[in-house]
Scaffold this motif. Sequence first.
Motif, PDB file in Angstrom:
ATOM      1  N   LEU A  15      26.652  19.670  -9.994  1.00 18.91           N
ATOM      2  CA  LEU A  15      27.697  18.718 -10.369  1.00 18.91           C
ATOM      3  C   LEU A  15      28.480  18.268  -9.139  1.00 18.91           C
ATOM      4  N   GLY A  16      28.617  16.961  -9.003  1.00 21.02           N
ATOM      5  CA  GLY A  16      29.395  16.387  -7.914  1.00 21.02           C
ATOM      6  C   GLY A  16      28.657  16.279  -6.592  1.00 21.02           C
ATOM      7  N   ALA A  17      27.387  16.651  -6.546  1.00 22.46           N
ATOM      8  CA  ALA A  17      26.634  16.654  -5.279  1.00 22.46           C
ATOM      9  C   ALA A  17      26.550  15.251  -4.686  1.00 22.46           C
ATOM     10  N   ARG A  18      26.524  15.208  -3.364  1.00 24.39           N
ATOM     11  CA  ARG A  18      26.353  13.954  -2.635  1.00 24.39           C
ATOM     12  C   ARG A  18      24.857  13.748  -2.389  1.00 24.39           C
ATOM     13  N   VAL A  19      24.313  12.671  -2.964  1.00 29.23           N
ATOM     14  CA  VAL A  19      22.868  12.455  -2.952  1.00 29.23           C
ATOM     15  C   VAL A  19      22.552  11.132  -2.272  1.00 29.23           C
ATOM     16  N   LEU A  20      21.591  11.169  -1.362  1.00 33.33           N
ATOM     17  CA  LEU A  20      21.072   9.961  -0.734  1.00 33.33           C
ATOM     18  C   LEU A  20      19.603   9.815  -1.106  1.00 33.33           C
ATOM     19  N   ILE A  21      19.239   8.646  -1.594  1.00 35.78           N
ATOM     20  CA  ILE A  21      17.855   8.350  -1.950  1.00 35.78           C
ATOM     21  C   ILE A  21      17.343   7.293  -0.988  1.00 35.78           C
ATOM     22  N   VAL A  22      16.296   7.636  -0.265  1.00 36.86           N
ATOM     23  CA  VAL A  22      15.720   6.742   0.740  1.00 36.86           C
ATOM     24  C   VAL A  22      14.556   5.994   0.108  1.00 36.86           C
ATOM     25  N   GLY A  23      14.726   4.682  -0.045  1.00 35.84           N
ATOM     26  CA  GLY A  23      13.697   3.866  -0.676  1.00 35.84           C
ATOM     27  C   GLY A  23      14.188   3.308  -1.992  1.00 35.84           C
ATOM     28  N   ALA A  24      14.020   1.995  -2.177  1.00 37.47           N
ATOM     29  CA  ALA A  24      14.537   1.328  -3.373  1.00 37.47           C
ATOM     30  C   ALA A  24      13.418   0.734  -4.217  1.00 37.47           C
ATOM     31  N   GLY A  25      12.244   1.371  -4.165  1.00 35.97           N
ATOM     32  CA  GLY A  25      11.170   0.999  -5.070  1.00 35.97           C
ATOM     33  C   GLY A  25      11.356   1.676  -6.415  1.00 35.97           C
ATOM     34  N   PRO A  26      10.372   1.576  -7.312  1.00 37.72           N
ATOM     35  CA  PRO A  26      10.515   2.160  -8.647  1.00 37.72           C
ATOM     36  C   PRO A  26      10.809   3.657  -8.650  1.00 37.72           C
ATOM     37  N   ILE A  27      10.220   4.421  -7.718  1.00 40.87           N
ATOM     38  CA  ILE A  27      10.481   5.859  -7.705  1.00 40.87           C
ATOM     39  C   ILE A  27      11.900   6.141  -7.241  1.00 40.87           C
ATOM     40  N   GLY A  28      12.345   5.458  -6.185  1.00 44.35           N
ATOM     41  CA  GLY A  28      13.714   5.642  -5.728  1.00 44.35           C
ATOM     42  C   GLY A  28      14.733   5.241  -6.771  1.00 44.35           C
ATOM     43  N   LEU A  29      14.484   4.131  -7.453  1.00 45.02           N
ATOM     44  CA  LEU A  29      15.421   3.668  -8.478  1.00 45.02           C
ATOM     45  C   LEU A  29      15.415   4.598  -9.686  1.00 45.02           C
ATOM     46  N   SER A  30      14.242   5.088 -10.062  1.00 43.67           N
ATOM     47  CA  SER A  30      14.176   6.056 -11.158  1.00 43.67           C
ATOM     48  C   SER A  30      14.889   7.349 -10.777  1.00 43.67           C
ATOM     49  N   ALA A  31      14.716   7.781  -9.537  1.00 41.95           N
ATOM     50  CA  ALA A  31      15.410   8.984  -9.075  1.00 41.95           C
ATOM     51  C   ALA A  31      16.923   8.788  -9.095  1.00 41.95           C
ATOM     52  N   ALA A  32      17.386   7.584  -8.754  1.00 42.15           N
ATOM     53  CA  ALA A  32      18.822   7.313  -8.790  1.00 42.15           C
ATOM     54  C   ALA A  32      19.364   7.467 -10.210  1.00 42.15           C
ATOM     55  N   ALA A  33      18.646   6.917 -11.189  1.00 37.74           N
ATOM     56  CA  ALA A  33      19.081   7.030 -12.583  1.00 37.74           C
ATOM     57  C   ALA A  33      19.125   8.491 -13.018  1.00 37.74           C
ATOM     58  N   CYS A  34      18.105   9.257 -12.643  1.00 38.48           N
ATOM     59  CA  CYS A  34      18.033  10.662 -13.041  1.00 38.48           C
ATOM     60  C   CYS A  34      19.081  11.507 -12.317  1.00 38.48           C
ATOM     61  N   ALA A  35      19.336  11.196 -11.047  1.00 40.96           N
ATOM     62  CA  ALA A  35      20.362  11.933 -10.301  1.00 40.96           C
ATOM     63  C   ALA A  35      21.734  11.741 -10.931  1.00 40.96           C
ATOM     64  N   LYS A  36      22.025  10.527 -11.341  1.00 46.67           N
ATOM     65  CA  LYS A  36      23.312  10.257 -11.986  1.00 46.67           C
ATOM     66  C   LYS A  36      23.430  11.031 -13.294  1.00 46.67           C
ATOM     67  N   LEU A  37      22.337  11.044 -14.078  1.00 47.12           N
ATOM     68  CA  LEU A  37      22.352  11.793 -15.331  1.00 47.12           C
ATOM     69  C   LEU A  37      22.513  13.291 -15.089  1.00 47.12           C
ATOM     70  N   SER A  38      22.051  13.765 -13.942  1.00 47.49           N
ATOM     71  CA  SER A  38      22.113  15.195 -13.633  1.00 47.49           C
ATOM     72  C   SER A  38      23.486  15.645 -13.154  1.00 47.49           C
ATOM     73  N   GLY A  39      24.425  14.704 -13.028  1.00 48.21           N
ATOM     74  CA  GLY A  39      25.785  15.071 -12.656  1.00 48.21           C
ATOM     75  C   GLY A  39      26.145  14.896 -11.212  1.00 48.21           C
ATOM     76  N   ALA A  40      25.293  14.243 -10.439  1.00 48.64           N
ATOM     77  CA  ALA A  40      25.629  13.998  -9.035  1.00 48.64           C
ATOM     78  C   ALA A  40      26.910  13.173  -8.936  1.00 48.64           C
ATOM     79  N   GLY A  41      27.645  13.378  -7.862  1.00 45.33           N
ATOM     80  CA  GLY A  41      28.859  12.597  -7.642  1.00 45.33           C
ATOM     81  C   GLY A  41      28.532  11.244  -7.059  1.00 45.33           C
ATOM     82  N   ALA A  42      28.211  11.216  -5.772  1.00 49.93           N
ATOM     83  CA  ALA A  42      27.773   9.981  -5.119  1.00 49.93           C
ATOM     84  C   ALA A  42      26.251   9.922  -5.164  1.00 49.93           C
TER      85      ALA A  42
END
Length: 344
Positions: free
Chosen positions: A166-193
């Motif tokens: 919860l609240g973790a600072r997450v950076l996703i490198v790459g804005a293709g479908p996998i990066g964008l899907s990871a962003a959605a899942c990271a937010k659902l997992s409780g990441a902060g940024a």
Amino acid sequence: MKMKAAVFVGAGRPLAIQQIDVPRPGPGQLLVRVKRCGVCGSDLHLTEAHAAWQVPHGTVLGHEFAGEIVELGEGTSDIWREGDRVAALPYVGCGRCRECLNGYPFHCPETLSLATGDLIGAFSEYAVIGARETARVSEHLSWEQAAFTEPVAVGIRAVACAGITLGARVLIVGAGPIGLSAAACAKLSGAGAVVVCARTDRHADRAVAMGATEFLLNDADLRRNFIRHAGGPPEIVIECAGVPGMLDLCCDLAEKRGRVVIAGGCNGKDPLNVLTPLCKELTFRFAVCYTIREFALAERLIASARINPMPMYDGEVSLHQLPARFEELRRNKDACKLMVNLDA
């Protein structure tokens, strides 16, 4: 019985639309009438002349798909019926080994893959899938939404390997479908940024729509801009670009004792300066594919609207239009997710 399929006939040549035999399902398998199939970046990489790993001539690619069951193999009628709407893992395991019993058919020593030519892929009218490796698709989902199950499952796997707190600072490198899907899942997992970065801003709006709290350019100011947004360096870096140079970049950006998850699948060598992760005591994790449970979860998250994959959608082409558009995708990187409409 014959069907139309887009067949790989050699590097440097467009896919060829051919008439081939409709496959028949064996025991524990299902035959589906493919409705939609996404074009993945790996489809492009695996058919390039300079690829470290290239699929054989005669391969029918396509592994991000949804369709309707039209024939049941032996031993599947207790769960499945003709007419059921499904999405499926593009891997069929033996069902007996430890990996299959733990839900990892990709790691089964006898696995058959639609992604690399063991089985006929979904750039075709029909495909054989494993009954164990199949997820039921909710009636209210469009075929386009259902076909996003596979790339969303890859994002789920990457985030699961990251161990986000919860609240973790997450950076996703790459804005293709996998990066964008990871962003959605990271937010659902409780990441902060949840920051998505890429070398161009062509997918910036998509990143925010998928759940990123910020999009940043992958340039010389990336680390400083991330800290300004998140309040500190990234505790978790998820690499989803799959191009050389990303390992060093992720290590340079990560916080001391941080975690780096490699999900991009670089098809070749990517040298790493070991001193940086050594001195920072970074934890590395590599993520590939997904479990059967994670695949089913992807469908549920889409069906419940907790993840909306449609900001990634760029429209559709018919099977006959696919060869020309497939070659265009090699040159034009503006598209995010193009789908083949097998009903067109």
